[in-house]
Design a protein around this motif. Sequence first.
Motif, PDB file in Angstrom:
ATOM      1  N   ALA B 136       0.757  -1.211   0.133  1.00 14.62           N
ATOM      2  CA  ALA B 136       0.096  -0.183   0.237  1.00 14.62           C
ATOM      3  C   ALA B 136       0.938   1.104  -0.047  1.00 14.62           C
ATOM      4  CB  ALA B 136      -0.774   0.139   1.264  1.00 14.62           C
ATOM      5  N   ASP B 137       2.266   1.142   0.665  1.00 14.21           N
ATOM      6  CA  ASP B 137       3.084   2.405   0.760  1.00 14.21           C
ATOM      7  C   ASP B 137       3.333   2.799  -0.775  1.00 14.21           C
ATOM      8  OD1 ASP B 137       2.768   2.547   3.194  1.00 14.21           O
ATOM      9  OD2 ASP B 137       4.669   1.596   3.788  1.00 14.21           O
ATOM     10  N   ARG B 138       3.528   1.774  -1.537  1.00 12.55           N
ATOM     11  CA  ARG B 138       4.041   2.152  -2.750  1.00 12.55           C
ATOM     12  C   ARG B 138       2.982   2.273  -4.107  1.00 12.55           C
ATOM     13  NH1 ARG B 138       7.131   0.337   0.121  1.00 12.55           N
ATOM     14  NH2 ARG B 138       9.217  -0.360   0.444  1.00 12.55           N
ATOM     15  N   ALA B 139       1.732   2.413  -3.347  1.00 13.57           N
ATOM     16  CA  ALA B 139       0.610   2.562  -4.206  1.00 13.57           C
ATOM     17  C   ALA B 139       0.631   3.839  -5.168  1.00 13.57           C
ATOM     18  CB  ALA B 139      -0.842   2.565  -3.366  1.00 13.57           C
ATOM     19  N   LEU B 140       1.271   4.644  -4.803  1.00 15.37           N
ATOM     20  CA  LEU B 140       1.334   5.974  -5.628  1.00 15.37           C
ATOM     21  C   LEU B 140       2.382   5.557  -6.850  1.00 15.37           C
ATOM     22  CD1 LEU B 140       1.211   9.035  -3.204  1.00 15.37           C
ATOM     23  CD2 LEU B 140      -0.321   8.263  -4.605  1.00 15.37           C
ATOM     24  N   TRP B 141       3.239   4.609  -6.780  1.00 17.49           N
ATOM     25  CA  TRP B 141       4.036   4.419  -8.014  1.00 17.49           C
ATOM     26  C   TRP B 141       3.245   3.932  -8.998  1.00 17.49           C
ATOM     27  CZ3 TRP B 141       8.495   0.706  -6.128  1.00 17.49           C
ATOM     28  CH2 TRP B 141       9.408   1.398  -5.061  1.00 17.49           C
ATOM     29  N   PHE B 142       2.008   3.080  -8.728  1.00 17.03           N
ATOM     30  CA  PHE B 142       1.535   2.762  -9.721  1.00 17.03           C
ATOM     31  C   PHE B 142       0.555   3.645 -10.554  1.00 17.03           C
ATOM     32  CE2 PHE B 142       1.287  -2.031  -9.548  1.00 17.03           C
ATOM     33  CZ  PHE B 142       2.290  -2.133  -8.418  1.00 17.03           C
ATOM     34  N   GLY B 143       0.994   4.153 -11.646  1.00 13.22           N
ATOM     35  CA  GLY B 143       0.199   4.957 -12.699  1.00 13.22           C
ATOM     36  C   GLY B 143      -0.571   3.980 -13.509  1.00 13.22           C
TER      37      GLY B 143
ATOM     38  N   VAL C 133      -0.575  21.052  -8.738  1.00 11.58           N
ATOM     39  CA  VAL C 133       0.648  20.404  -9.238  1.00 11.58           C
ATOM     40  C   VAL C 133       1.184  19.637  -8.190  1.00 11.58           C
ATOM     41  CG1 VAL C 133       0.931  21.968 -10.976  1.00 11.58           C
ATOM     42  CG2 VAL C 133       2.227  22.296  -8.752  1.00 11.58           C
ATOM     43  N   LYS C 134       1.922  18.661  -8.739  1.00 12.26           N
ATOM     44  CA  LYS C 134       2.701  17.554  -7.431  1.00 12.26           C
ATOM     45  C   LYS C 134       3.454  18.590  -6.690  1.00 12.26           C
ATOM     46  CE  LYS C 134       5.246  13.298  -7.232  1.00 12.26           C
ATOM     47  NZ  LYS C 134       6.434  12.871  -7.457  1.00 12.26           N
ATOM     48  N   ALA C 135       3.448  18.240  -5.549  1.00 11.23           N
ATOM     49  CA  ALA C 135       4.325  19.162  -4.578  1.00 11.23           C
ATOM     50  C   ALA C 135       5.780  19.417  -4.908  1.00 11.23           C
ATOM     51  CB  ALA C 135       4.613  18.363  -3.040  1.00 11.23           C
ATOM     52  N   ASP C 136       6.557  18.567  -5.517  1.00  8.00           N
ATOM     53  CA  ASP C 136       7.973  19.135  -5.682  1.00  8.00           C
ATOM     54  C   ASP C 136       7.968  19.311  -7.325  1.00  8.00           C
ATOM     55  OD1 ASP C 136       7.444  16.659  -7.336  1.00  8.00           O
ATOM     56  OD2 ASP C 136       9.069  15.716  -6.281  1.00  8.00           O
ATOM     57  N   ALA C 137       6.824  19.893  -7.913  1.00 12.94           N
ATOM     58  CA  ALA C 137       6.889  20.508  -9.246  1.00 12.94           C
ATOM     59  C   ALA C 137       7.781  21.796  -9.443  1.00 12.94           C
ATOM     60  CB  ALA C 137       5.526  20.742  -9.660  1.00 12.94           C
ATOM     61  N   PRO C 138       8.381  21.964 -10.553  1.00 12.23           N
ATOM     62  CA  PRO C 138       9.367  23.121 -10.544  1.00 12.23           C
ATOM     63  C   PRO C 138       8.632  24.438 -10.571  1.00 12.23           C
ATOM     64  CG  PRO C 138       9.204  21.879 -12.710  1.00 12.23           C
ATOM     65  CD  PRO C 138       8.420  21.144 -11.518  1.00 12.23           C
ATOM     66  N   TRP C 139       7.361  24.390 -11.004  1.00  8.31           N
ATOM     67  CA  TRP C 139       6.549  25.941 -11.161  1.00  8.31           C
ATOM     68  C   TRP C 139       6.292  26.428  -9.865  1.00  8.31           C
ATOM     69  CZ3 TRP C 139       4.371  21.198 -13.023  1.00  8.31           C
ATOM     70  CH2 TRP C 139       4.798  20.852 -14.251  1.00  8.31           C
ATOM     71  N   ALA C 194     -10.657  11.768  -6.925  1.00  6.34           N
ATOM     72  CA  ALA C 194      -9.816  10.951  -6.174  1.00  6.34           C
ATOM     73  C   ALA C 194      -8.474  10.265  -7.042  1.00  6.34           C
ATOM     74  CB  ALA C 194     -10.386  10.029  -5.207  1.00  6.34           C
ATOM     75  N   ASP C 195      -9.130   9.722  -8.132  1.00  2.00           N
ATOM     76  CA  ASP C 195      -8.145   8.934  -8.980  1.00  2.00           C
ATOM     77  C   ASP C 195      -7.189  10.000  -9.799  1.00  2.00           C
ATOM     78  OD1 ASP C 195      -7.647   6.748 -10.726  1.00  2.00           O
ATOM     79  OD2 ASP C 195      -9.107   7.275 -12.156  1.00  2.00           O
ATOM     80  N   SER C 196      -7.802  11.113 -10.183  1.00  2.00           N
ATOM     81  CA  SER C 196      -7.070  12.204 -10.773  1.00  2.00           C
ATOM     82  C   SER C 196      -5.944  12.518  -9.678  1.00  2.00           C
ATOM     83  CB  SER C 196      -8.224  13.175 -11.192  1.00  2.00           C
ATOM     84  OG  SER C 196      -7.298  14.248 -11.474  1.00  2.00           O
ATOM     85  N   MET C 197      -6.335  12.868  -8.529  1.00  4.49           N
ATOM     86  CA  MET C 197      -5.226  13.451  -7.565  1.00  4.49           C
ATOM     87  C   MET C 197      -4.211  12.234  -7.111  1.00  4.49           C
ATOM     88  SD  MET C 197      -5.802  16.463  -6.798  1.00  4.49           S
ATOM     89  CE  MET C 197      -6.854  17.999  -6.820  1.00  4.49           C
ATOM     90  N   THR C 198      -4.705  11.175  -7.405  1.00  7.49           N
ATOM     91  CA  THR C 198      -3.622  10.132  -7.057  1.00  7.49           C
ATOM     92  C   THR C 198      -2.621  10.152  -8.053  1.00  7.49           C
ATOM     93  OG1 THR C 198      -5.629   8.768  -6.172  1.00  7.49           O
ATOM     94  CG2 THR C 198      -3.734   7.513  -6.421  1.00  7.49           C
ATOM     95  N   LYS C 199      -3.215  10.129  -9.469  1.00  8.07           N
ATOM     96  CA  LYS C 199      -2.408  10.151 -10.539  1.00  8.07           C
ATOM     97  C   LYS C 199      -1.354  11.432 -10.334  1.00  8.07           C
ATOM     98  CE  LYS C 199      -4.659   7.246 -13.729  1.00  8.07           C
ATOM     99  NZ  LYS C 199      -5.719   6.709 -12.738  1.00  8.07           N
ATOM    100  N   LEU C 200      -1.800  12.663  -9.899  1.00  7.55           N
ATOM    101  CA  LEU C 200      -0.932  13.879  -9.685  1.00  7.55           C
ATOM    102  C   LEU C 200       0.182  13.522  -8.718  1.00  7.55           C
ATOM    103  CD1 LEU C 200      -0.750  16.689 -10.720  1.00  7.55           C
ATOM    104  CD2 LEU C 200      -2.285  17.577  -8.609  1.00  7.55           C
ATOM    105  N   ALA C 201      -0.400  12.914  -7.442  1.00  9.65           N
ATOM    106  CA  ALA C 201       0.605  12.953  -6.413  1.00  9.65           C
ATOM    107  C   ALA C 201       1.607  11.818  -6.739  1.00  9.65           C
ATOM    108  CB  ALA C 201      -0.222  12.298  -5.417  1.00  9.65           C
ATOM    109  N   GLY C 202       1.312  10.756  -7.602  1.00 12.89           N
ATOM    110  CA  GLY C 202       2.282   9.784  -8.092  1.00 12.89           C
ATOM    111  C   GLY C 202       3.010  10.355  -9.113  1.00 12.89           C
ATOM    112  N   GLY C 203       2.832  11.594  -9.677  1.00 14.82           N
ATOM    113  CA  GLY C 203       3.539  12.119 -11.021  1.00 14.82           C
ATOM    114  C   GLY C 203       3.277  11.467 -12.008  1.00 14.82           C
ATOM    115  N   HIS C 204       2.175  10.873 -12.280  1.00  6.72           N
ATOM    116  CA  HIS C 204       1.939  10.341 -13.547  1.00  6.72           C
ATOM    117  C   HIS C 204       1.151  11.365 -14.543  1.00  6.72           C
ATOM    118  CE1 HIS C 204       2.820   6.550 -11.767  1.00  6.72           C
ATOM    119  NE2 HIS C 204       2.115   6.853 -10.552  1.00  6.72           N
TER     120      HIS C 204
END
Lengths: 156, 503, 329
Positions: B136-143, C133-139, C194-204
């Motif tokens: 679960a910790d690595r969940a964000l890796w999953f795009g 944007v993602k927390a560590d984004a350059p802008w 929620a789906d969209s925010m998860t993708k943002l946080a994961g940098g996708h």
Amino acid sequence: MNFTASGDRIVVGALLVVLGTAALLEARRLHGLREAMVAGAVVGDDTFPLILGAAMVLLGLLCLIVRLPSARVSVPAGAARAQMLGSGAVLAAYWVILPTVGYTLSTALAAIALYRSMGRYRWPVAVAAGAVTTVVLHLLFRIWLRQPLPAGWLGI
Amino acid sequence: MDALVALGGGFAAALSPMNLAMAVVGALLGTLVGVLPGLGPTAAIALLFPLTTVLAPVPAIIMLSGIYYGAMYGGSTTAILLNIPGEVASVPTCLDGYPLAQQGRGGVALGVAAIGSFVAGTLGVIALTFFAPPLADRALWFGPPEYFGLMVLAFTVIASLSGGSLVRGFAMAMLGYFVSLIGLGPSTAEPRFTFGWEPLMGGVEFIALVVGLFAIAEVFLGLEEARVAIATKLRNVFPRAADLRQALPAILRGTGIGFVLGLLPGCAPGVTVFLAYDAEKKLAREPERFGRGAIEGVAAPESANNATSSAGFIPLLALGIPASPPLAVLLGGLMVYGLQPGPLLFERNADFAWTVIASFYVGNVILLLLNLPLIGMWVWLTRIPYGILGPVILLLAFLGAYSARNSMLDVGVSLVCGIAGYLLRKYQWPLAPLLLAYMLGPLLEKYLLQSLSMSGGSPLIFFQRGVALALLLGAALLLVLSLVIVHYASQRVRETTAEEMAL
Amino acid sequence: MITRLSLVMRMTVCVLLAGAGAASAQADYPNKPVEIVVPFTAGGGTDLIARLVADYLGKKWSQPLLVVNKPGGGGVIGARAALKESRPDGYTALMDIHTTSSMLMGAWKTPPLKLEDRKFAGRIVRDPMVFAVKADAPWKTFKELSDVVKAKPEELVWSTVGPAGPSRYTAYDWFTQIGVDAVKTKMVITEGAADSMTKLAGGHVMLAIHSVAEAHAMTKAGKIRVLAVLSPSRVKFLPDVPTAEEQGVIKGVRVQWWAGVSFPAQTPDPIVKKWESAIAEMVKDPQFLAAAERINMNIDFLNAAETRAFVEKEVAGYTDMATKIGIRR
């Protein structure tokens, strides 16, 4: 009667080719709509039907050409076949009459008919068993699951 | 130890009086239906699933878990007492279980099976508690590309579900994907294959599909085989100390084999039971006892069966990949209740997920407590004549299909699926890949579209990202591996039953 | 044996209730669990408010209100399931938002769902949109991001909840105003905020456009950063975030987030009325307001008639806007 089947391969293969072609046609129709809706998008609702359709046609052709290890199949005969056709017919009839005749009467009729055809019970036994089944199913679906089942023109 | 706290919360929820009652009702119903000679575990779960839809999600899933364990156990019961393996995973159980039953020791065999199931279930819960959080910790890796890789990995499961013939398995999977296309498209909600007909826009209902393919088809098959019960005497239900001493090492070995292999996504119990049975036979001092009523011959495959299923919960909950047909139906059930198994499960629905884990364990324990005393009743149930059983199952299936959406169309679909399922089963076309593809198809499509949108249409995106690439390579490796074990297992099935059986 | 006994009792009670007749069916509403359909994944704004409402009204009516997530097709699949494919008996409600109503009608000439398909019980939330944007984004600022996008539009990967969702309207408004060809950017359709925010946080994806409340959890967790809020003035929950207009990027506010409750068109009026007055009471309850405040949800009530008028006005506005930014078909 036992025989080694090969017709099933042809039927499934043909089915795959037909459905695959349908998917390809649907993909073409959807592609036009997508262009209008999300101009410039590289993929859309048509992408997967396109891939799947192509794969289905190819696999279908493979099924038609290549011989598969075939299964030994017995064709039901005698009592089993009669029971099978009978119960299938009862279910089909049940499906047709349920909305108009209503749940209670049609379920009782279907249950009695099934007990007659599958169990070969005498009429009094089949009728009694059918009545009990109808009541139990009524308790299960109408009372416990609170399922509104069609009441039909009798209102039951 | 956050996971332990969370698991504690899960147990607290699962042990509330209402939920406990649902677990008991589920386990009873599951065994009741699973024990009926016409129905294997998959059909039993499919048939009973509509009954849970009236409940709130948590009690519903708890009841479902009870049904699952009950149905699995019911399958073992018919294997031991009637020599009818409801599913390929029960084939080795028949080998020694039935001779034991003929010797009047069927109760002992059933007792050992229940204990083996309990041991395996316990291990499963412990392992889940430790495996789930790091994942679960690595969940964000999953795009999207990683999820796509996961779906491809799940697709390779089809190899082990297709009973030896890959072409047959893939053909059925294609049909499953095709059925999943019907309805509104995932990106622009465009109606597909509806021909402008409104009722089809909602797609093909899961319950209608499984009830038709499994329950209705099974009744037709049962009619044809004219199944009859044998009269068995049960002298003793509880295993003696000597039996247990003999069975315990086998239980542990079976659990070990089943569990380790079950962790691999897509390793079906139908495969591990044979490995466990054969291992026992090789290790035994007098291998000639096997096939004539060796208690280890029941203990090992039964434990392996349950251990594979329990371990299977890990790929099921953490990756969304089911290992066996009953687990595939269960996955469908979880999805109906809004639980989307996968790496994000523990982040989005943590409470719910832990409750599910706890309730599977509770279901397992209840089964042990319930079944040992009730074995006599189950035996009695196996004697119900088919002439009564058949009509009841058909009516239940009919109304169950209706109840999902109050739609006669769904009933029609399930009747058609019943006929199709009967024909396909008869001609050895495996149904599990169809079901799996139907359920995972929308996900595969969604992740494919999202990945390609991210890359501007280039499929290279799947190979440029480490995790996605690893998953795809894993899928290829697994495909080869499962082809090898499946080949082995289906050979063993042929040797023991002299007929083909879908794994 | 307690179980069997209680089951028998329950059945007896049910039989008696069934005997009491259908006349009282509406007076004692709800006498069984009510489903609230959320047409997006769990954790988005629609889901959050649905859970608050379910919790509050569930206690008030002592009947469980179940939140059911049915995502897909930009919200259309779930909304259709609730409004068109369920029984209009008041036991299935839809957490209705712009995406499944006004924006849908704005983007489609023949929408898969119409306003006539529903009866509104009231609007509960109104919330501005934010650019995250993602927390560590350059802008560091929204202006900076806009300049980068202007220079290289093909590198922008952004997420939306569907072709007719608020993210798309907002983004296209932004693209039009800064002179970027929207077709060059990469839009990823997700199943909800929620789906969209998860993708943002994961940098996708690089950019996600959602409501203040939807951005709250991930911002608090330090995974994403809000660059701008689309509102006439700064909002109380995000005092440090400048508005888009303040940064000289987007003029005017044409998109806002709202959520309300609606029912299938044939639902009996007394049931919808009961919901309307229950919601009206709920939005005055300090406990409910405190719960909403905790998730940065801006409660702004409209009754059934006002909601319909509000949505009708929005339909006209979004139809006009969709035509101008080229997303109506």
